[in-house]
Scaffold this active site. Structure first.
Site, PDB file in Angstrom:
ATOM      1  N   TYR A 147      -1.644  11.744 -14.831  1.00 48.30           N
ATOM      2  CA  TYR A 147      -2.785  12.532 -15.183  1.00 48.30           C
ATOM      3  C   TYR A 147      -3.155  14.031 -14.905  1.00 48.30           C
ATOM      4  CZ  TYR A 147      -4.755   7.923 -14.820  1.00 48.30           C
ATOM      5  OH  TYR A 147      -5.077   6.169 -15.001  1.00 48.30           O
ATOM      6  N   LYS A 207       7.983   1.395 -13.078  1.00 42.48           N
ATOM      7  CA  LYS A 207       8.681   0.398 -14.270  1.00 42.48           C
ATOM      8  C   LYS A 207      10.201   0.984 -14.646  1.00 42.48           C
ATOM      9  CE  LYS A 207       7.566  -0.881 -19.240  1.00 42.48           C
ATOM     10  NZ  LYS A 207       7.379  -2.579 -18.852  1.00 42.48           N
ATOM     11  N   ASP A 239       4.220  -4.911 -15.560  1.00 43.93           N
ATOM     12  CA  ASP A 239       3.223  -5.798 -17.174  1.00 43.93           C
ATOM     13  C   ASP A 239       3.448  -7.005 -15.819  1.00 43.93           C
ATOM     14  OD1 ASP A 239       6.673  -4.995 -16.231  1.00 43.93           O
ATOM     15  OD2 ASP A 239       6.080  -5.724 -18.541  1.00 43.93           O
ATOM     16  N   ASP A 263      -4.785   3.355 -10.577  1.00 41.86           N
ATOM     17  CA  ASP A 263      -6.108   3.223 -11.711  1.00 41.86           C
ATOM     18  C   ASP A 263      -5.980   2.215 -12.160  1.00 41.86           C
ATOM     19  OD1 ASP A 263      -8.302   3.978 -12.271  1.00 41.86           O
ATOM     20  OD2 ASP A 263      -7.289   5.438 -13.799  1.00 41.86           O
ATOM     21  N   ASP A 267      -8.229  -2.214 -10.430  1.00 40.59           N
ATOM     22  CA  ASP A 267      -9.426  -2.457 -10.848  1.00 40.59           C
ATOM     23  C   ASP A 267      -9.232  -3.873 -10.966  1.00 40.59           C
ATOM     24  OD1 ASP A 267     -10.436  -0.133 -11.202  1.00 40.59           O
ATOM     25  OD2 ASP A 267     -11.891  -0.329 -12.668  1.00 40.59           O
TER      26      ASP A 267
END
Ligand code: NAD
Length: 382
Positions: A147, A207, A239, A263, A267
């Site tokens: 980000y 990852k 994943d 992020d 959620d």
């Protein structure tokens, strides 16, 4: 000896903010008495309330108050029908929230997701996947990664056409994922310390099979873990983590994530709790001595659809108070007392509209005030 003074800035904001903050302040009053605390709570406008009072989403006086405080208890800001009427950089979420994050160096976001057994009906997962209740803490790095990494841009470049091989202009967007060792170390310490107050397990998400950042992340977290031999560490690819959250959420205690993965997964985890009205969040900055500067707010927004109607669930705001005591003031005992009072109130069958189901026997629909009063009474009696 008089207890140490704890200075709290209470910024209610817009929409349901003032309603749920009012209930959180009642609970604060009850814990102050019960635990013989010495609190100084000062309210100040923020968001559209700040623009209306002083022409800025984060008025200078509000920011000055925050700087003099030990923690910020925040409601929420922004009103979808007013936001588009002013330039983007002046809008509440950017001008107040992002500014506060930057100003106070808030680098760690903590989002607990708890689904008490009594609210099993509010969870989108089948009951057998919920075990004895879901209880996960997502710890998300907030200031690094994709980000914020540079270069970050959109440009025009020439690319060869697949048919004729000639160069044609095309757009290219670049985001850069970047982390340094100290950035990973400090968020890992937050996760391990938080795990010590819980079930002592950290699942670190990365990852590492594809990303250089993932390899560094895994190495650094593994090294930091050595300072916490009492906490179990496991690594999981993002994943698989996304899949495991819906298949077997009860395996998780603390989920440690870099910014973007956090992020997304926070959620996904939040959806398991059934309602935004149940979810508090903490954003932490630097620690000095026993205190960590923190910003505590509900995970949801200003909910204009239900604002001013005594319909909002105040639990997210009240649980934010619990997080403030646990993570800013080092008072896990006070945090546990508030959480127990919320648990007791839910077990007694009180439900705001967002967590009410007519099919549930013994449940009674109540408003914001009644829910806040019941939790306050449970704190006092607890
Ligand atoms: P929202 O979170 O305000 O509402 C989404 C849904 O959840 C609505 O149906 C709402 O009624 C419900 N909900 C949220 N909190 C609830 C509670 N405590 N009790 C019961 N129901 C609750 O999201 P939105 O509608 O997308 O955004 C509304 C405004 O809030 C926008 O201006 C947005 O920018 C702002 N916002 C602010 C923050 C913040 O201040 N941190 C966060 C998110 C959104």
């Amino acid at each position: 000896m008089k207890p140490e003074l704890l200075k709290i800035a209470a910024l209610a904001g817009d929409g349901i903010g003032p309603e749920v903050m009012r209930e959180a302040l009642k609970v604060l009053g009850a814990v102050e008495k019960k635990f013989h605390l010495h609190l100084s709570i000062t309210a100040a406008p923020v968001g559209w309330a700040g623009i209306d009072a002083a022409g800025q989403a984060l008025p200078d006086a509000t920011l000055a108050l925050c700087k003099l405080s030990d923690a910020i208890l925040f409601g929420s800001v922004g009103l979808p029908d007013r936001d588009p009427t002013i330039p983007k950089e002046q809008r509440p979420e950017r001008a107040a929230l992002l500014r506060i994050r930057k100003e106070f160096g808030l680098f760690a976001n903590l989002r607990p997701v708890q689904l008490p057994k009594a609210l099993a009906h509010a969870c989108p997962l089948r009951p057998e996947r919920q075990g004895d209740g879901i209880d996960i803490l997502v710890v998300r790095e907030l200031t690094g990664g994709m980000y914020f990494g540079q270069p970050k841009k959109t440009e025009v470049i020439a690319v060869p056409d697949a048919q004729d091989g000639n160069l044609h202009p095309a757009m290219r967007a670049i985001d850069t994922m970047v982390y340094t060792t100290p950035e990973i170390e400090r968020i890992a310490h937050v996760a391990f310390q938080a795990a010590r107050l819980r079930r002592k397990k950290v699942t670190s998400i990365d990852k590492a099979n594809v990303l250089e950042n993932g390899v560094l992340w895994r190495d650094v977290v593994t090294r930091v873990a050595k300072a916490y031999p009492d906490v179990a560490l496991e690594h999981m690819f993002v994943d698989n983590g996304a899949m495991q959250l819906v298949l077997r959420p009860t395996q998780f205690d603390v989920l440690l994530c870099e910014n973007m993965f956090g992020d997304i997964l926070s959620d996904e985890a939040a959806a398991l709790a059934g309602s935004l009205g149940m979810l508090p969040s903490a954003s932490l900055g630097a620690t000095s001595g026993e205190r960590t500067f923190g910003f505590f707010e509900p995970a949801g927004g200003t909910a204009p659809d239900i604002a001013g109607k005594d319909l909002a669930n105040p639990i997210a705001q009240i649980l934010s108070v619990a997080l403030m005591f646990r993570y800013s003031f080092g008072r896990n005992d006070v945090a546990l007392a508030i959480e127990a009072a919320v648990g007791k109130t839910i077990a007694a069958g009180l439900r705001t509209g967002d967590i009410f189901s007519a099919a549930e026997t013994g449940a009674r629909k109540v408003g914001t005030r009644e829910m806040g009063d019941a939790i306050t009474a449970a704190v006092a009696a607890g």
